[in-house]
Motif scaffolding. Structure first.
Motif, PDB file in Angstrom:
ATOM      1  N   ARG A  70       5.474  12.916   0.920  1.00 56.03           N
ATOM      2  CA  ARG A  70       6.666  13.765   0.811  1.00 56.03           C
ATOM      3  C   ARG A  70       7.449  13.756   2.123  1.00 56.03           C
ATOM      4  NH1 ARG A  70       8.753  18.488   2.052  1.00 56.03           N
ATOM      5  NH2 ARG A  70       6.969  19.119   3.325  1.00 56.03           N
ATOM      6  N   ARG A  71       6.731  13.923   3.233  1.00 53.95           N
ATOM      7  CA  ARG A  71       7.414  13.972   4.527  1.00 53.95           C
ATOM      8  C   ARG A  71       7.968  12.612   4.933  1.00 53.95           C
ATOM      9  NH1 ARG A  71       4.907  18.447   8.561  1.00 53.95           N
ATOM     10  NH2 ARG A  71       4.249  19.974   6.985  1.00 53.95           N
ATOM     11  N   ALA A  72       7.305  11.554   4.476  1.00 52.74           N
ATOM     12  CA  ALA A  72       7.781  10.207   4.809  1.00 52.74           C
ATOM     13  C   ALA A  72       8.913   9.763   3.901  1.00 52.74           C
ATOM     14  CB  ALA A  72       6.627   9.210   4.736  1.00 52.74           C
ATOM     15  N   GLY A  73       9.298  10.621   2.922  1.00 54.31           N
ATOM     16  CA  GLY A  73      10.429  10.302   2.063  1.00 54.31           C
ATOM     17  C   GLY A  73      10.083   9.473   0.868  1.00 54.31           C
ATOM     18  N   GLN A  74       8.776   9.440   0.524  1.00 56.89           N
ATOM     19  CA  GLN A  74       8.357   8.691  -0.659  1.00 56.89           C
ATOM     20  C   GLN A  74       8.335   9.660  -1.834  1.00 56.89           C
ATOM     21  OE1 GLN A  74       7.586   5.330  -0.239  1.00 56.89           O
ATOM     22  NE2 GLN A  74       8.268   5.648   1.857  1.00 56.89           N
ATOM     23  N   GLY A  75       9.218   9.490  -2.777  1.00 61.47           N
ATOM     24  CA  GLY A  75       9.333  10.451  -3.873  1.00 61.47           C
ATOM     25  C   GLY A  75       8.136  10.460  -4.796  1.00 61.47           C
ATOM     26  N   ARG A  76       7.580   9.289  -5.120  1.00 61.81           N
ATOM     27  CA  ARG A  76       6.476   9.222  -6.082  1.00 61.81           C
ATOM     28  C   ARG A  76       5.157   9.220  -5.324  1.00 61.81           C
ATOM     29  NH1 ARG A  76       2.916   5.719  -7.685  1.00 61.81           N
ATOM     30  NH2 ARG A  76       3.754   4.133  -6.306  1.00 61.81           N
ATOM     31  N   THR A  77       4.280  10.143  -5.635  1.00 60.72           N
ATOM     32  CA  THR A  77       2.989  10.189  -4.958  1.00 60.72           C
ATOM     33  C   THR A  77       1.893   9.520  -5.770  1.00 60.72           C
ATOM     34  OG1 THR A  77       2.254  12.268  -5.932  1.00 60.72           O
ATOM     35  CG2 THR A  77       3.651  12.400  -3.960  1.00 60.72           C
ATOM     36  N   GLY A  78       2.036   9.452  -7.085  1.00 62.64           N
ATOM     37  CA  GLY A  78       0.954   8.906  -7.894  1.00 62.64           C
ATOM     38  C   GLY A  78      -0.238   9.826  -7.995  1.00 62.64           C
TER      39      GLY A  78
ATOM     40  N   VAL B 158      -3.322  16.140   1.062  1.00 63.01           N
ATOM     41  CA  VAL B 158      -2.737  15.685   2.325  1.00 63.01           C
ATOM     42  C   VAL B 158      -1.935  14.407   2.110  1.00 63.01           C
ATOM     43  CG1 VAL B 158      -3.220  14.973   4.691  1.00 63.01           C
ATOM     44  CG2 VAL B 158      -4.589  16.770   3.642  1.00 63.01           C
ATOM     45  N   TYR B 159      -2.472  13.476   1.324  1.00 61.31           N
ATOM     46  CA  TYR B 159      -1.727  12.241   1.036  1.00 61.31           C
ATOM     47  C   TYR B 159      -0.365  12.569   0.417  1.00 61.31           C
ATOM     48  CZ  TYR B 159      -6.247   9.748   1.474  1.00 61.31           C
ATOM     49  OH  TYR B 159      -7.434   9.225   1.910  1.00 61.31           O
ATOM     50  N   ALA B 160      -0.361  13.493  -0.533  1.00 67.34           N
ATOM     51  CA  ALA B 160       0.900  13.858  -1.173  1.00 67.34           C
ATOM     52  C   ALA B 160       1.884  14.423  -0.159  1.00 67.34           C
ATOM     53  CB  ALA B 160       0.645  14.865  -2.292  1.00 67.34           C
ATOM     54  N   GLU B 161       1.380  15.213   0.782  1.00 67.46           N
ATOM     55  CA  GLU B 161       2.262  15.780   1.805  1.00 67.46           C
ATOM     56  C   GLU B 161       2.771  14.701   2.759  1.00 67.46           C
ATOM     57  OE1 GLU B 161       4.326  18.803   3.949  1.00 67.46           O
ATOM     58  OE2 GLU B 161       3.621  18.528   1.890  1.00 67.46           O
TER      59      GLU B 161
ATOM     60  N   TYR C 105       0.846  -1.191   0.000  1.00 66.53           N
ATOM     61  CA  TYR C 105       0.000   0.000   0.000  1.00 66.53           C
ATOM     62  C   TYR C 105       0.883   1.243   0.000  1.00 66.53           C
ATOM     63  CZ  TYR C 105      -3.902  -3.062   1.114  1.00 66.53           C
ATOM     64  OH  TYR C 105      -4.846  -4.057   1.068  1.00 66.53           O
ATOM     65  N   ASP C 106       0.482   2.245  -0.781  1.00 65.00           N
ATOM     66  CA  ASP C 106       1.181   3.525  -0.754  1.00 65.00           C
ATOM     67  C   ASP C 106       0.949   4.238   0.569  1.00 65.00           C
ATOM     68  OD1 ASP C 106       2.265   3.536  -3.449  1.00 65.00           O
ATOM     69  OD2 ASP C 106       0.187   3.748  -4.110  1.00 65.00           O
ATOM     70  N   LEU C 107      -0.252   4.051   1.145  1.00 61.95           N
ATOM     71  CA  LEU C 107      -0.610   4.773   2.361  1.00 61.95           C
ATOM     72  C   LEU C 107      -1.786   4.074   3.020  1.00 61.95           C
ATOM     73  CD1 LEU C 107      -0.767   8.592   2.795  1.00 61.95           C
ATOM     74  CD2 LEU C 107      -2.826   7.288   3.339  1.00 61.95           C
TER      75      LEU C 107
END
Length: 409
Positions: free
Chosen positions: A380-388, A374-377, A98-100
């Protein structure tokens, strides 16, 4: 994105009657999937919402457990949270992580998902309650740059512990379906005022009965009492000596403070409502009354009322001043006398204006657009470069962006 949406174990998604959190999850999940995301739902096994998979620890909702002693309640919550952790682990092992994870489960959600450490996916928890509850946990919990939070109103977040506020990325107002029929004009509505909520002391149910009696207008109470959905369930519980539901504080309070005031005609309890019945009650009511005695965090039913074009009369506490435009979509008051005066003036509120404002502010696309940001943020803060996540320029996301607030460092 590939998301796991955790509603908790208490009620099915969507709920059959009462269920503010579960209604929000249903609305958000449906809208996110329409926007192209893969969303697996974690909820009770009797959930019927279309999703890309269902994770459950229990075959049916465990709402009746919420009034039970602490060891039982905490056991239910953790059993569900462990099922979510197992699903997260299994997905990673299968090469489809899962991405998130977006959890709505109080305490146990962030605690167990946070314990996965760097091996686990980023986590967002939406806070749906008064943040003074469980303050000991939230003022000590450290998401370590992987677990973050979103509130449902700015006033709610402002009352949270300092550490929680530092990890909270946004205050995203709730959304409700807004695609119903046009609102009825005032002259075609019933005389009755509607209360749509849990019937309990914090929601001011007894105040509602007294105010409507003094105003000379009929009152309909729609909602559960503790774990009991309606009068038949209450009568059945009363017929069984020592029935566990009778120990629930909301049930005891209702029997003492509200039930003696009901006459079945001018003041009546219709139980939990959903679907077409709830929509019709909302659409035909003269006003929706929210005489709350606490700092209301989110106010889903307020948004539902406005979406139906029903003016709101409410105590000016918590998120209510941010949801109700005083004098335009409803009237706010500070006390019982003020609520009585407001009911006398509610005829000056235009139902069409209520519906227009709800469609502008509380549409599912507005909430989903805000959560995409918010998911994108979080990623970003968790160090995941690709947000999709695509960059969107539509009006709904532009409106949503006003609600996304970066946390202070």
């Amino acid at each position: 994105m590939r998301l796991l949406m955790d509603a908790g174990p208490w009620l099915p998604v969507p709920p059959e009657g009462y269920g503010g959190v579960e209604n929000v999850v249903a609305t958000l999940t449906t809208e996110l999937r329409a926007r192209g995301h893969i969303v697996v739902l974690a909820a009770s096994g009797d959930s019927t919402l279309p999703a890309d998979g269902l994770v459950s620890a229990f075959p049916t909702g465990r709402f009746d457990s919420l009034g039970a002693p602490y060891p039982h309640v905490v056991g239910v919550a953790h059993a569900h949270a462990l099922a979510v952790v197992d699903a997260v682990t299994a997905a990673a092992q299968a090469g489809r992580p899962y991405d998130l994870v977006h959890t709505h489960l109080e305490v146990a959600g962030p605690a167990l998902l946070g314990a996965l450490g760097p091996a686990g996916p980023p986590v967002l928890q939406t806070l749906h309650w008064d943040l003074r509850r469980n303050a000991e946990f939230y003022e000590r919990f450290d998401g370590r740059g992987r677990v973050f939070f979103a509130g449902v109103s700015a006033s709610q977040v402002a009352r949270g512990p300092a550490r929680l506020r530092r990890q909270t990325l946004a205050a995203v107002p709730l959304a409700v379906p807004v695609d119903g029929p046009p609102p009825l004009p005032r002259e075609d509505r019933d005389d009755a005022v509607l209360v749509l909520s849990r019937l309990c002391e914090l929601k001011g149910t007894d105040t509602a009965v007294r105010v409507c009696r003094a105003a000379g207008v009929p009152l309909v109470l729609a909602g559960p009492v503790g774990p009991l959905p309606d009068r038949a369930a209450l009568d059945a519980a009363l017929a069984v000596p020592g029935h566990p539901a009778l120990a629930h504080p909301d049930v005891a309070w209702f029997l003492e403070c509200v039930d003696p005031l009901l006459d079945g005609e001018r003041a009546r309890w219709v139980g939990s409502v959903s679907g077409a019945r709830k929509a019709e009650l909302l659409r035909r009511a003269r006003a929706a009354l929210f005489p709350v005695r606490w700092e209301e965090p989110g106010g889903t039913a307020v948004c539902e009322a406005l979406a139906a074009g029903t003016p709101v009369v409410a105590t000016a506490r918590g998120c209510l001043p941010s949801l109700v435009d005083d004098g335009r979509t409803g009237l706010l008051a500070d006390d019982e006398a003020g609520l009585l005066a407001a009911l006398a003036r509610i005829g000056g509120i235009d139902p069409r204006e209520c519906a227009r404002e709800a469609r502008r502010r509380f549409a599912p696309a507005v909430m989903a657009g805000a959560y995409e940001e918010v998911y994108a943020e979080v990623l970003r803060r968790a160090g995941q470069g690709r947000t999709g996540l695509p960059v969107r320029a539509d009006s709904a996301t532009a409106t949503a962006s006003r609600w996304v607030r970066s946390a202070s460092p």
